[in-house]
Design a protein around this motif. Structure first.
Motif, PDB file in Angstrom:
ATOM      1  N   VAL A 158       0.814  -1.220   0.000  1.00 10.85           N
ATOM      2  CA  VAL A 158       0.000   0.000   0.000  1.00 10.85           C
ATOM      3  C   VAL A 158       0.851   1.275   0.000  1.00 10.85           C
ATOM      4  CG1 VAL A 158      -1.982  -1.110   1.105  1.00 10.85           C
ATOM      5  CG2 VAL A 158      -0.220  -0.060   2.532  1.00 10.85           C
ATOM      6  N   LEU A 217      -9.140   0.965   3.269  1.00 14.54           N
ATOM      7  CA  LEU A 217      -7.692   1.102   3.043  1.00 14.54           C
ATOM      8  C   LEU A 217      -7.196   0.086   2.011  1.00 14.54           C
ATOM      9  CD1 LEU A 217      -6.302   1.527   6.679  1.00 14.54           C
ATOM     10  CD2 LEU A 217      -6.535   3.292   4.938  1.00 14.54           C
ATOM     11  N   LEU A 218      -7.958  -0.987   1.834  1.00 12.09           N
ATOM     12  CA  LEU A 218      -7.505  -2.085   0.969  1.00 12.09           C
ATOM     13  C   LEU A 218      -7.357  -1.674  -0.490  1.00 12.09           C
ATOM     14  CD1 LEU A 218      -7.894  -3.787   3.473  1.00 12.09           C
ATOM     15  CD2 LEU A 218      -9.139  -5.445   2.114  1.00 12.09           C
ATOM     16  N   ARG A 245      -1.997  -2.567  13.234  1.00 11.30           N
ATOM     17  CA  ARG A 245      -1.171  -1.938  12.203  1.00 11.30           C
ATOM     18  C   ARG A 245       0.285  -1.863  12.660  1.00 11.30           C
ATOM     19  NH1 ARG A 245      -3.550   4.211  12.947  1.00 11.30           N
ATOM     20  NH2 ARG A 245      -2.671   4.569  15.000  1.00 11.30           N
ATOM     21  N   LEU A 275      -5.607  -9.553   7.630  1.00 12.63           N
ATOM     22  CA  LEU A 275      -5.069  -8.196   7.650  1.00 12.63           C
ATOM     23  C   LEU A 275      -5.512  -7.498   8.934  1.00 12.63           C
ATOM     24  CD1 LEU A 275      -5.840  -7.036   3.999  1.00 12.63           C
ATOM     25  CD2 LEU A 275      -3.655  -7.804   4.899  1.00 12.63           C
ATOM     26  N   CYS A 334      -0.666  -6.157   6.834  1.00 10.96           N
ATOM     27  CA  CYS A 334      -0.425  -7.458   6.188  1.00 10.96           C
ATOM     28  C   CYS A 334       0.815  -8.142   6.756  1.00 10.96           C
ATOM     29  CB  CYS A 334      -0.309  -7.305   4.675  1.00 10.96           C
ATOM     30  SG  CYS A 334       1.217  -6.517   4.111  1.00 10.96           S
ATOM     31  N   LYS A 390     -10.928  -1.170   8.915  1.00 10.26           N
ATOM     32  CA  LYS A 390     -10.891  -0.087   7.925  1.00 10.26           C
ATOM     33  C   LYS A 390     -10.737  -0.667   6.529  1.00 10.26           C
ATOM     34  CE  LYS A 390      -8.620   3.340  10.885  1.00 10.26           C
ATOM     35  NZ  LYS A 390      -7.322   4.016  11.071  1.00 10.26           N
ATOM     36  N   GLN A 404      -6.227  -4.553   9.394  1.00  2.00           N
ATOM     37  CA  GLN A 404      -7.278  -3.564   9.148  1.00  2.00           C
ATOM     38  C   GLN A 404      -8.383  -4.114   8.262  1.00  2.00           C
ATOM     39  OE1 GLN A 404      -7.211  -0.817  10.729  1.00  2.00           O
ATOM     40  NE2 GLN A 404      -5.106  -0.856  11.466  1.00  2.00           N
ATOM     41  N   GLY A 405      -8.332  -5.420   7.948  1.00  2.00           N
ATOM     42  CA  GLY A 405      -9.280  -6.004   7.000  1.00  2.00           C
ATOM     43  C   GLY A 405     -10.733  -5.749   7.368  1.00  2.00           C
ATOM     44  N   VAL A 446      -2.326  -1.564   6.115  1.00  2.00           N
ATOM     45  CA  VAL A 446      -3.462  -2.481   6.207  1.00  2.00           C
ATOM     46  C   VAL A 446      -3.161  -3.643   7.159  1.00  2.00           C
ATOM     47  CG1 VAL A 446      -4.514  -1.971   3.980  1.00  2.00           C
ATOM     48  CG2 VAL A 446      -2.709  -3.691   4.112  1.00  2.00           C
TER      49      VAL A 446
END
Lengths: 218, 311
Positions: free
Chosen positions: A111, B70-71, A153, B61, A133, B67, B63-64, A131
């Motif tokens: 990202v 954001l993806l 995060r 994720l 990951c 949020k 933030q999956g 995100v």
């Protein structure tokens, strides 16, 4: 049956299998991982690249740098932007993000949360874009990106770029009582007496070209 | 170790779906024998399987779920293999669904769609390995062999899942040359695995690569490696499929030599044997092995430096 077997494993098949095996072998070797370790004299791409300088002789292991960083940057739950490590012989190493010349985090982050600043080579991670990951956690050989299960995060050391913009030193450097941890332009601090860019057992600096200069205890 | 089971499943399903597509593609092109019964089922499941894996990834994720907007930025960094993967997987899911629709309605899809799907399937399979192989800080992953190994395993598991489902879906199921394909794929995978672990274990990838290999070969993951992956996933199917392949070759010959009623019957018996419980068990065994491989690769990944030890 014998005749059948003879046909099944024909010469062509043997050649085929040999070809697969040798291709596989070649592919296994190719990404030149046998890189030579070298001195810290390698010039960074950016002449204004900032780096940390850590003098092992001067460090007393008080961990004030860690505490200063935590205070100034309000670490998210479960993250540690700076570590003070202790070796078997009682030596210390204070280490955070090394704001590498070739930052692997920035390469792999899908990202584009990481940016390397042109003005001073500081690698800043924007946690609003992250995100979560965790790909950067695998890519960074120094464990700089830290994940918080609380916020989901990554965050990491940003060299106190805001403090620096206000003419202040990074919090860790500012509060170090013995002057073991300092910072400056990499090309300058590389010239320090006894400077190296790697301790034994630490990642090969060729991997990411870290902007960290260590002066090991003699 | 920052990635866990969801990533293992995601990598596995990515390969499985890609392999299923390529199996049906090969069958459709006649590479698995005349009128192979595998020419549709792989298309049916390919896109849904990959899509399901991708949804699982979103759950992994940080933030999956909090949020998700954001993806969209996952498409942003062209230097990131993960970004490549998002493009490849999205494209494959779309083309795969389209091709699946054509196959389901028994219409002929435009050639360009079939080929684009096959190309994207290959890219999907390779991506799951490339994602790992570019990480220099994990010596166990940092091998050019990783994408090759993952593609081979993808083809093998994809063939198995398609062969497993086809007899239920297709009315006049007929065995083609899939047994032979199985033997080649598993044979190739064995060679690649031997070279990969041989090199890891000999220290070509540094001491940490060797340490990872030791975890797998003789350490905590040795049961999963030798039992599930090598035993169930490779050796057992290799023996069964080779045996079946030899038998069918023999009966074919018999039939050509003396097309008597008895020979015909025995040939049919062999054919029937192929849909037996043994074949079902073997196909499942291949799939379990493919899953075990992904698990081993993810779980045994040691960082080049542990972040704690200094001299």
């Amino acid at each position: 049956m014998d005749n059948l077997k003879g046909k099944l494993i024909s010469r062509r098949k043997v050649i085929k299998i040999g070809a697969i095996a040798s291709t596989a072998l070649a592919l296994g070797i190719f990404p030149g991982r046998i890189v030579k370790a070298d001195a810290s004299s390698d010039a960074p791409k950016n002449p204004k690249q900032l780096g940390f300088k850590y003098d092992q002789e001067k460090c007393i292991g008080c961990r004030v740098c860690q505490a200063a960083c935590k205070d100034a940057n309000e670490w998210e739950e479960g993250t540690e932007w700076r570590h003070v490590l202790t070796g078997k012989s009682g030596n210390f190493l204070s280490i955070s993000c090394n704001h590498c010349d070739k930052p692997a985090c920035a390469t792999v982050c899908p990202v584009k949360a990481y940016t390397k600043r042109d003005e001073d080579g500081i690698v800043i991670q924007d946690r609003e874009k992250c995100v979560g990951c965790k790909y950067c956690m695998y890519a960074c050989p120094y464990h700089a990106p830290q994940f918080s299960y609380d916020t989901g995060r990554i965050s990491k050391c940003h060299f106190c770029f805001e403090r620096q913009e206000n003419g202040e030193k990074p919090a860790c450097v500012h509060r170090c009582p013995t002057g073991a941890l300092t910072y400056g332009e990499l090309t300058t601090i590389q010239k320090s007496k006894g400077a190296v860019s790697q301790l034994e057992g630490l990642p090969n600096p060729e991997l990411t070209k870290p902007s960290l200069i260590i002066i090991p205890k003699a | 170790m920052h990635w866990h089971w969801l990533i293992v499943i995601y990598l596995f399903l990515g390969g499985l779906g890609a392999g299923a597509y390529l199996t049906s593609f090969a069958a459709e092109k006649g590479w698995l024998g005349k009128n192979s019964s595998l020419s549709r089922v792989g298309y049916f499941i390919a896109a849904p399987v990959v899509a399901f894996g991708t949804i699982l990834l979103v759950f992994d994720l940080g933030q999956g779920l909090t949020k998700p907007w954001l993806l969209i930025r996952l498409l942003a960094n062209f230097s990131s293999v993960m970004t490549w993967g998002v493009y490849i997987l999205s494209a494959f899911i779309m083309v795969g669904l389209l091709k699946g629709y054509f196959a389901f309605t028994n219409k002929t899809a435009p050639n360009i769609i079939s080929w684009a799907g096959a190309f994207l399937a290959l890219a999907t399979g390779a991506y799951t390995g490339l994602l790992l192989s570019v990480i220099g800080a994990v010596p166990f992953w940092n091998s050019g062999l990783m994408p090759i190994l993952f593609v081979t395993s993808a083809l093998s598991t994809g063939l198995s899942v398609t062969a497993l489902l086809a007899p239920w879906v297709e009315k006049n199921f007929k065995e083609g040359r899939e047994g032979e394909a199985h033997v080649y794929l598993i044979g190739a995978e064995l060679i690649i695995v031997a070279i990969f672990f041989g090199m890891m274990n000999s220290g070509v990838y540094g001491p940490v690569g060797k340490e990872s290999a030791a975890l797998v070969i003789s350490g905590v993951y040795s049961l999963v490696f030798w039992g599930y992956f090598i035993g169930l996933g490779l050796l057992f199917p290799l023996v069964i499929f080779t045996r079946q392949y030899l038998h069918s070759k023999q009966s074919e010959k018999q039939l050509a030599k003396e097309p008597s009623l008895a020979a015909k019957e025995s040939s049919e018996a062999v054919q029937k044997g192929h849909h037996s419980y043994l074949t079902i068990v073997t196909d499942i065994s291949v799939i379990v092995g493919g899953f075990a491989l992904r698990a081993i690769i993810i779980l045994a990944a040691l960082p080049i430096w542990d972040g704690v030890t200094i001299p």
